[in-house]
Enzyme design. Structure first.
Site, PDB file in Angstrom:
ATOM      1  N   CYS A 103      -1.953   1.422  -4.121  1.00  0.00           N
ATOM      2  CA  CYS A 103      -0.677   2.085  -4.415  1.00  0.00           C
ATOM      3  C   CYS A 103      -0.597   2.552  -5.863  1.00  0.00           C
ATOM      4  O   CYS A 103       0.361   3.193  -6.270  1.00  0.00           O
ATOM      5  CB  CYS A 103       0.515   1.196  -4.075  1.00  0.00           C
ATOM      6  SG  CYS A 103       0.722  -0.247  -5.102  1.00  0.00           S
ATOM      7  N   CYS A 162       0.873  -1.175   0.000  1.00  0.00           N
ATOM      8  CA  CYS A 162       0.000   0.000   0.000  1.00  0.00           C
ATOM      9  C   CYS A 162       0.911   1.227   0.000  1.00  0.00           C
ATOM     10  O   CYS A 162       2.130   1.086  -0.080  1.00  0.00           O
ATOM     11  CB  CYS A 162      -0.993  -0.013   1.162  1.00  0.00           C
ATOM     12  SG  CYS A 162      -0.297   0.131   2.807  1.00  0.00           S
ATOM     13  N   CYS A 203       3.330   0.672  -8.048  1.00  0.00           N
ATOM     14  CA  CYS A 203       3.673  -0.746  -7.914  1.00  0.00           C
ATOM     15  C   CYS A 203       4.275  -1.251  -9.223  1.00  0.00           C
ATOM     16  O   CYS A 203       3.617  -1.206 -10.257  1.00  0.00           O
ATOM     17  CB  CYS A 203       2.437  -1.564  -7.578  1.00  0.00           C
ATOM     18  SG  CYS A 203       1.729  -1.134  -5.990  1.00  0.00           S
TER      19      CYS A 203
END
Length: 137
Positions: free
Chosen positions: A86, A12, A90
């Site tokens: 996120c 996250c 990512c």
């Protein structure tokens, strides 16, 4: 999946709430049968105190955990990458299994608001274990 045991990475933004809870539940319920990591694209200084308290209520102590920065190596060495808000931060690698868990961010929330998020994460972790062919402890 790797030969020995599957590896799961929870990601996250701050690695202070959702990903910490996911990793803690998987560590607890997986009982050593899953390699567990968590990280954040912009890690906070500390884990959210309301998250620590909510996890303590279910018998899991994450008070010693610290947010970690997301690295390419962590993604490369994981079989399953679970993202929790996120976004584009990512990294994506072909061949990895990606799951995007849309969950409310507990940042700035009190323990009353964190409890339903915690419970949803536990439910999803239990489903994940079933999908990996591992019985929850």
């Amino acid at each position: 999946m790797s030969e020995s045991k599957p590896s799961v990475l929870f990601v996250c933004v701050h690695n202070a709430g959702r990903s910490q809870m996911g990793a803690a539940f998987l560590t607890h319920l997986g009982a050593g049968r899953v390699e567990v990591r968590s990280a954040g694209s912009a890690p906070a200084e500390t884990v959210n105190p309301a998250v620590v308290e909510a996890m303590r209520e279910v018998g899991i102590d994450i008070s010693a955990e610290t947010p970690k920065v997301l690295t390419t190596e962590a993604v490369e060495s994981s079989d399953v990458v679970i993202t929790m808000g996120c976004g584009d931060a990512c990294p994506y690698f072909p061949g990895k299994r990606y799951l995007d868990w849309k969950l409310t961010d507990p940042a700035g929330q009190g323990v009353d608001a964190v409890r339903p998020i915690r419970d949803e994460i536990e439910h999803r972790v239990r489903d994940l274990l079933t999908g990996l062919g591992i019985e929850a402890a």
